[in-house]
Design a protein around this motif. Structure first.
Motif, PDB file in Angstrom:
ATOM      1  N   ILE A  64      26.561  83.395 118.464  1.00  0.00           N
ATOM      2  CA  ILE A  64      26.088  82.274 117.649  1.00  0.00           C
ATOM      3  C   ILE A  64      25.975  82.701 116.185  1.00  0.00           C
ATOM      4  O   ILE A  64      26.362  81.955 115.276  1.00  0.00           O
ATOM      5  N   ARG A  65      25.489  83.908 115.944  1.00  0.00           N
ATOM      6  CA  ARG A  65      25.429  84.406 114.564  1.00  0.00           C
ATOM      7  C   ARG A  65      26.832  84.462 113.956  1.00  0.00           C
ATOM      8  O   ARG A  65      27.046  84.063 112.809  1.00  0.00           O
ATOM      9  N   ALA A  66      27.806  84.950 114.726  1.00  0.00           N
ATOM     10  CA  ALA A  66      29.192  85.014 114.240  1.00  0.00           C
ATOM     11  C   ALA A  66      29.720  83.610 113.936  1.00  0.00           C
ATOM     12  O   ALA A  66      30.384  83.400 112.911  1.00  0.00           O
ATOM     13  N   ALA A  67      29.438  82.650 114.799  1.00  0.00           N
ATOM     14  CA  ALA A  67      29.893  81.269 114.580  1.00  0.00           C
ATOM     15  C   ALA A  67      29.287  80.686 113.308  1.00  0.00           C
ATOM     16  O   ALA A  67      29.976  79.990 112.550  1.00  0.00           O
ATOM     17  N   LEU A  68      28.025  80.973 113.058  1.00  0.00           N
ATOM     18  CA  LEU A  68      27.375  80.450 111.853  1.00  0.00           C
ATOM     19  C   LEU A  68      27.952  81.073 110.586  1.00  0.00           C
ATOM     20  O   LEU A  68      28.179  80.367 109.596  1.00  0.00           O
ATOM     21  N   VAL A  69      28.184  82.365 110.600  1.00  0.00           N
ATOM     22  CA  VAL A  69      28.789  83.021 109.435  1.00  0.00           C
ATOM     23  C   VAL A  69      30.148  82.382 109.148  1.00  0.00           C
ATOM     24  O   VAL A  69      30.477  82.056 108.005  1.00  0.00           O
ATOM     25  N   TYR A  70      30.928  82.164 110.205  1.00  0.00           N
ATOM     26  CA  TYR A  70      32.249  81.565 110.048  1.00  0.00           C
ATOM     27  C   TYR A  70      32.146  80.128 109.539  1.00  0.00           C
ATOM     28  O   TYR A  70      32.831  79.741 108.597  1.00  0.00           O
ATOM     29  N   ALA A  71      31.305  79.327 110.178  1.00  0.00           N
ATOM     30  CA  ALA A  71      31.196  77.908 109.821  1.00  0.00           C
ATOM     31  C   ALA A  71      30.744  77.719 108.378  1.00  0.00           C
ATOM     32  O   ALA A  71      31.213  76.813 107.689  1.00  0.00           O
ATOM     33  N   LEU A  72      29.841  78.569 107.925  1.00  0.00           N
ATOM     34  CA  LEU A  72      29.308  78.443 106.570  1.00  0.00           C
ATOM     35  C   LEU A  72      30.159  79.168 105.529  1.00  0.00           C
ATOM     36  O   LEU A  72      29.833  79.138 104.344  1.00  0.00           O
ATOM     37  N   LYS A  73      31.222  79.841 105.989  1.00  0.00           N
ATOM     38  CA  LYS A  73      32.077  80.627 105.094  1.00  0.00           C
ATOM     39  C   LYS A  73      31.236  81.618 104.284  1.00  0.00           C
ATOM     40  O   LYS A  73      31.471  81.855 103.098  1.00  0.00           O
ATOM     41  N   ALA A  74      30.259  82.191 104.954  1.00  0.00           N
ATOM     42  CA  ALA A  74      29.359  83.154 104.324  1.00  0.00           C
ATOM     43  C   ALA A  74      29.983  84.546 104.367  1.00  0.00           C
ATOM     44  O   ALA A  74      30.840  84.829 105.209  1.00  0.00           O
ATOM     45  N   PRO A  75      29.555  85.448 103.488  1.00  0.00           N
ATOM     46  CA  PRO A  75      30.045  86.821 103.564  1.00  0.00           C
ATOM     47  C   PRO A  75      29.694  87.428 104.924  1.00  0.00           C
ATOM     48  O   PRO A  75      28.626  87.144 105.475  1.00  0.00           O
ATOM     49  N   PRO A  76      30.563  88.262 105.486  1.00  0.00           N
ATOM     50  CA  PRO A  76      30.300  88.846 106.810  1.00  0.00           C
ATOM     51  C   PRO A  76      28.952  89.567 106.911  1.00  0.00           C
ATOM     52  O   PRO A  76      28.341  89.572 107.964  1.00  0.00           O
ATOM     53  N   THR A  77      28.493  90.152 105.818  1.00  0.00           N
ATOM     54  CA  THR A  77      27.206  90.863 105.860  1.00  0.00           C
ATOM     55  C   THR A  77      26.035  89.922 106.117  1.00  0.00           C
ATOM     56  O   THR A  77      24.957  90.376 106.511  1.00  0.00           O
ATOM     57  N   THR A  78      26.232  88.620 105.956  1.00  0.00           N
ATOM     58  CA  THR A  78      25.192  87.631 106.264  1.00  0.00           C
ATOM     59  C   THR A  78      24.820  87.676 107.741  1.00  0.00           C
ATOM     60  O   THR A  78      23.705  87.318 108.121  1.00  0.00           O
ATOM     61  N   TYR A  79      25.747  88.123 108.560  1.00  0.00           N
ATOM     62  CA  TYR A  79      25.520  88.234 110.005  1.00  0.00           C
ATOM     63  C   TYR A  79      24.205  88.947 110.306  1.00  0.00           C
ATOM     64  O   TYR A  79      23.467  88.557 111.208  1.00  0.00           O
ATOM     65  N   TRP A  80      23.897  89.990 109.550  1.00  0.00           N
ATOM     66  CA  TRP A  80      22.698  90.793 109.799  1.00  0.00           C
ATOM     67  C   TRP A  80      21.415  90.072 109.407  1.00  0.00           C
ATOM     68  O   TRP A  80      20.328  90.520 109.752  1.00  0.00           O
ATOM     69  N   GLY A 101      38.263  74.423 110.381  1.00  0.00           N
ATOM     70  CA  GLY A 101      38.279  74.814 108.983  1.00  0.00           C
ATOM     71  C   GLY A 101      37.201  74.206 108.124  1.00  0.00           C
ATOM     72  O   GLY A 101      36.981  74.638 107.001  1.00  0.00           O
ATOM     73  N   ARG A 102      36.528  73.191 108.618  1.00  0.00           N
ATOM     74  CA  ARG A 102      35.479  72.548 107.819  1.00  0.00           C
ATOM     75  C   ARG A 102      34.293  72.218 108.724  1.00  0.00           C
ATOM     76  O   ARG A 102      34.310  71.250 109.488  1.00  0.00           O
ATOM     77  N   TRP A 103      33.259  73.030 108.598  1.00  0.00           N
ATOM     78  CA  TRP A 103      32.087  72.885 109.456  1.00  0.00           C
ATOM     79  C   TRP A 103      30.823  72.794 108.612  1.00  0.00           C
ATOM     80  O   TRP A 103      30.743  73.374 107.536  1.00  0.00           O
ATOM     81  N   ASN A 104      29.866  72.064 109.131  1.00  0.00           N
ATOM     82  CA  ASN A 104      28.559  71.927 108.490  1.00  0.00           C
ATOM     83  C   ASN A 104      27.484  72.313 109.481  1.00  0.00           C
ATOM     84  O   ASN A 104      27.586  71.996 110.677  1.00  0.00           O
ATOM     85  N   LEU A 105      26.463  72.962 109.004  1.00  0.00           N
ATOM     86  CA  LEU A 105      25.309  73.291 109.835  1.00  0.00           C
ATOM     87  C   LEU A 105      24.426  72.064 109.903  1.00  0.00           C
ATOM     88  O   LEU A 105      24.143  71.427 108.888  1.00  0.00           O
ATOM     89  N   ARG A 106      23.992  71.724 111.102  1.00  0.00           N
ATOM     90  CA  ARG A 106      23.124  70.560 111.281  1.00  0.00           C
ATOM     91  C   ARG A 106      21.794  71.050 111.825  1.00  0.00           C
ATOM     92  O   ARG A 106      21.737  71.695 112.869  1.00  0.00           O
ATOM     93  N   LEU A 107      20.721  70.731 111.117  1.00  0.00           N
ATOM     94  CA  LEU A 107      19.376  71.109 111.548  1.00  0.00           C
ATOM     95  C   LEU A 107      18.711  69.888 112.152  1.00  0.00           C
ATOM     96  O   LEU A 107      18.502  68.887 111.475  1.00  0.00           O
ATOM     97  N   ASP A 108      18.404  69.970 113.437  1.00  0.00           N
ATOM     98  CA  ASP A 108      17.850  68.833 114.174  1.00  0.00           C
ATOM     99  C   ASP A 108      16.380  69.031 114.496  1.00  0.00           C
ATOM    100  O   ASP A 108      15.975  68.936 115.643  1.00  0.00           O
ATOM    101  N   GLY A 109      15.583  69.326 113.524  1.00  0.00           N
ATOM    102  CA  GLY A 109      14.151  69.464 113.773  1.00  0.00           C
ATOM    103  C   GLY A 109      13.510  68.105 113.956  1.00  0.00           C
ATOM    104  O   GLY A 109      14.080  67.068 113.636  1.00  0.00           O
ATOM    105  N   ILE A 110      12.323  68.109 114.486  1.00  0.00           N
ATOM    106  CA  ILE A 110      11.581  66.861 114.661  1.00  0.00           C
ATOM    107  C   ILE A 110      10.860  66.567 113.358  1.00  0.00           C
ATOM    108  O   ILE A 110      10.110  67.397 112.841  1.00  0.00           O
ATOM    109  N   ALA A 111      11.091  65.394 112.818  1.00  0.00           N
ATOM    110  CA  ALA A 111      10.463  65.017 111.555  1.00  0.00           C
ATOM    111  C   ALA A 111       8.959  64.822 111.773  1.00  0.00           C
ATOM    112  O   ALA A 111       8.535  64.264 112.788  1.00  0.00           O
ATOM    113  N   PRO A 112       8.135  65.296 110.832  1.00  0.00           N
ATOM    114  CA  PRO A 112       6.699  65.103 110.980  1.00  0.00           C
ATOM    115  C   PRO A 112       6.340  63.630 110.936  1.00  0.00           C
ATOM    116  O   PRO A 112       6.931  62.862 110.191  1.00  0.00           O
TER     117      PRO A 112
END
Length: 197
Positions: free
Chosen positions: A148-164, A181-192
């Motif tokens: 999952i960490r690897a998928a997030l680094v890839y999806a966000l096009k973050a530097p590989p060191t972000t994995y840590w 090639g085009r992914w967005n992180l979706r945060l599904d928290g419960i709204a207060p």
């Protein structure tokens, strides 16, 4: 319609044992109990159009216990750690301190004889990018936290060191939306909820 891929982190195989590279232990009783406690919130994901999992015993068991009946995906396997397989980071450091330092500092390094961090991130990202739109709109994948960490680094096009710097807890969910090639992180928290005073 963009794809929605929700990753569910596999339950722990033991809270008492240190995390090991390419850990293939089964779920123990504590892990099963953890799945049962979290099941209420995770069961709705079984309605996904497609359900996948990493090939590890605990990923498969977590998916089965949640009623997903997931299809094993070899591309979602953990990073190949070569001769460090089954060791903790501390054990590898005690045996080969310079090699571990090189591996942590350089995402292309393979001092263990296995897969580089960059190769691992690319493999998991390649799986994500090859989910065709006709696969269906919603996908759930039970995977090891490292995947999952690897998928997030890839999806966000973050530097590989972000994995840590990404922490994925057992049975947590993480969703990415988009397509190859085009992914967005979706945060599904419960709204207060507003207070009623």
């Amino acid at each position: 319609m963009p794809l929605r891929v929700t990753f569910v982190a596999a339950a722990r195989s033991s809270s008492l044992l240190a995390e090991r590279f390419e850990d293939d232990r089964q779920l123990d009783q504590a892990g099963w109990d953890e799945v049962q406690r979290a099941a209420g919130g995770l069961l709705p994901l079984a309605a996904a159009d497609l359900r996948y999992c990493s090939p590890t015993p605990r990923s498969r068991a977590t998916g089965d216990a949640l009623g997903y009946a997931p299809l094993v995906q070899l591309a979602l396997r953990d990073c190949d750690m070569g001769r460090w397989r089954g060791l903790t980071l501390g054990e590898a450091m005690a045996r080969e301190p310079e090699a571990v330092d090189a591996w942590l500092a350089d995402p292309r390094a393979t001092p263990h004889g296995g897969e580089s961090l960059l190769g691992f991130i690319s493999r998991v990202g390649g799986w994500l990018d090859t989910r065709p739109a006709d696969d269906g709109g919603r996908i759930v994948a039970v995977a090891e936290p490292s995947v999952i960490r690897a998928a997030l680094v890839y999806a966000l096009k973050a530097p590989p060191t972000t994995y840590w710097n990404i922490d994925v807890r057992p049975l947590s969910t993480t969703t990415v939306t988009g397509r190859g090639g085009r992914w967005n992180l979706r945060l599904d928290g419960i709204a207060p909820q507003p207070s009623r005073t």
